[in-house]
Design an enzyme around this catalytic site. Sequence first.
Site, PDB file in Angstrom:
ATOM      1  N   ARG A 103       0.817  -1.213   0.000  1.00 23.43           N
ATOM      2  CA  ARG A 103       0.000   0.000   0.000  1.00 23.43           C
ATOM      3  C   ARG A 103       0.857   1.272   0.000  1.00 23.43           C
ATOM      4  O   ARG A 103       0.590   2.191  -0.790  1.00 23.43           O
ATOM      5  CB  ARG A 103      -0.969  -0.024   1.191  1.00 23.43           C
ATOM      6  CG  ARG A 103      -2.099  -1.029   1.037  1.00 23.43           C
ATOM      7  CD  ARG A 103      -2.983  -1.070   2.265  1.00 23.43           C
ATOM      8  NE  ARG A 103      -2.226  -1.487   3.440  1.00 23.43           N
ATOM      9  CZ  ARG A 103      -2.684  -1.412   4.687  1.00 23.43           C
ATOM     10  NH1 ARG A 103      -3.884  -0.902   4.934  1.00 23.43           N
ATOM     11  NH2 ARG A 103      -1.953  -1.834   5.695  1.00 23.43           N
ATOM     12  N   ASN A 118      -6.508  -2.540   1.821  1.00 23.75           N
ATOM     13  CA  ASN A 118      -6.581  -3.997   1.903  1.00 23.75           C
ATOM     14  C   ASN A 118      -8.028  -4.424   2.068  1.00 23.75           C
ATOM     15  O   ASN A 118      -8.842  -3.696   2.636  1.00 23.75           O
ATOM     16  CB  ASN A 118      -5.806  -4.516   3.114  1.00 23.75           C
ATOM     17  CG  ASN A 118      -4.304  -4.471   2.935  1.00 23.75           C
ATOM     18  OD1 ASN A 118      -3.815  -4.339   1.821  1.00 23.75           O
ATOM     19  ND2 ASN A 118      -3.570  -4.588   4.031  1.00 23.75           N
TER      20      ASN A 118
END
EC number: 6.2.-.-
Length: 774
Positions: free
Chosen positions: A25, A43
Amino acid sequence: MTATVAARRRVRARVDGTVQGVGFRPYVHRLARELGLGGSVGNDERGVVVEVEGEQAAVAAFLARLPAEAPPLAQVEEVRVHELPARGERLFAIVKSARKGAAAALVVPDAATCDACLAELRDPADRRYRYPFVNCTNCGPRFTIVRDVPYDRPRTTMAGFAMCPACQAEYDDPADRRFHAQPNACPQCGPQARLIGADARPREDAVAAAGRLLAGGEIVAVKGIGGYHLACRADDARAVAELRARKRREDRPFALLAADLGAAATLISIGDAERALLTAPARPIVLAPRRAHAPVAAAVAPGVRELGVMLPYSPLHHLLAADAGGPLVLTSGNVSDEPIAFADDDALARLAPIADAFLVHDRPIRTRTDDSVVRAVGGQPLTLRRSRGHVPASSRLPRPAARPLLACGAELKSTFCLARGGRAWVGHHIGDLRNAATLAAYRDGVTHFERLFAVRPELIAHDLHPDYLSTAYAHERAERDGIELLAVQHHHAHLAACLAEHGERGTAVGAIYDGAGLGPDGTVWGGELLVGDLRGYARAGSLWPVRLPGGDRAAYEPWRMACAWLVALGDGAGDAATGAGAADADPPPLPPQLAGRVEPRAWAAVARMAASGFAAPVTTSMGRLFDAVAALCGLRTHCTYEGQAAIELEAAADAAEHDAYPLPVTVDGRLDARATIAAVAADVRAGVATGIVSARFHRAVAHATARGCARAASVAGSELVVLSGGVFQNRLLLELTRAQLSALGLRPLVPRRLPPGDGGIAYGQAAVAAATDA
């Protein structure tokens, strides 16, 4: 819609693969910001979801670079893109993880300390100087601390450690390599190490104190990432001997920890393949030839030519290896064949009679995980035990599973496997299920994987042997949950595991050599030539059958197999169907190398068992043939660990010897080793050196295997030959057999990522189940 918005492009990208817990990320955030894109990344239960919006060219560049420049620990398998209406978003953010359905994201294995963290660990000016738990998005604990997914701190064993302002600032800073690093911590807010026992001093650096004790000859229990180890100085003969005595581990080699590659090179011969294995993120134990003057006590690895060496894989191990001042024995924290200790109270209780002190810490371990073990053969890795650093990375199935399934594996060196669709998750090394604590760990592991990977089995595959505890578990689950069962023959599972690992769907010949596996005829198989694929197999040949006097007891008393083979030899009139000679025949003479080590009355009794078949089932076990030769050479009459006789026989082989004993292959595919045993016995009586006998025997087996496989391959119309089963962990046999097959124009295939031994059985069962349930 304005013209400006209309000229922009917005897409949603779902990224599948190992993309949680690897800094994916923050990587996406930096890439999007660099390209001037708006949107978000987060996520969920399946992986990572990205939405980006911006100029057409910038979005196209983002999608091209997204998989290509991923972080080191990430494995991007697929990026699926969907077009969305642009809405003018210009800021990019990391959003909170969402869980809307069953978990399906991949969990990353534990990874060794990266260079950046190692530099901080060694820098006196850094706030994490000598902090044993330094980590970032590129390294540190993962699988062993994960309780659930999505992978976020509250779902790990770090949940009880609140980040201090400095760590929180790193965690929140997209430019920092600890951006969203879930185990992030420092000495002010994170886990702490402490020393228990000996002369521990409250204010002393716990790791330095443990290093001082080790340097002084003490034994220290060390809590690592996946469990406890027992450590002592490897060059201290007294300490090594004391550790063996306290641990009740008579002969099995100890693993070693070397501070760095230079230190490892003083212990073992390191080529390019060994260097790559030693320095891989998994940091496994690497078996390699020992140096002639390796600075270790003789009792570290008696009777073998290799040493098992690993480099530090956590900051704590880096510090300890440096502070101890020399190579360390680093062996599993247990007694004899018990499972490795990982819970603190259990470790303190079980290891107290062994350790002089305990180096512990307060970060809980969720899943007990042993060290992985590998060796290089022909410049390629051969996995012997797959665990820490590799689990729970998934494997693909050549034929996807139509229904979610569980494969229960074997009984020794046990693992399990869960599969859904085209993906299979092989569990960590569990061990011998006949130990109650190990069986409990097996059950817990299955439950944990089912939750992590959202697999609710509708089909359970198990070994053909009804007495395996893994088979009992399969029946228990089937009865409790109403799940269909599928029995898979042991050696077919070995064949299928290798085929599936390499993505092969077609027919192959398999030379599957191991200690024991139940055949469909009710006999003990173990030296098999099979022809088959993922769906089925036929037996094309086998080792000549003999009796197994005393059943499983023979695996730990190799002299019994020497006796059985000499009985089968007789006058050359043994029965190929039963492996027995005449019940009233005189027992063969006790070989001179066994005189004084085997009681004559016991020898005669075992000879009668082998001749009559009483308490002596028929076996074609190749492992037991190796035991017989080791016993005839006088190397080993009794074993203290599985496979010891064969390991010592391989170690004894003279590399300069190129002759081979006779080992005929009969017209029906039997490898008739009676002639081999006769030649071995004659050479031993004549005083031929054990190294020459061993080399000639290994070459005989390799040559006969290649001839038998070539004949079966010709009939089957296939050039593919699988070499698998625990016996092919033998480097010498594997290299000789591969060379012979290649010379005959055949294509040998060997397991790489999964063990050739029983640690690969569960994956093979899953591959068979998926193929036959299609």
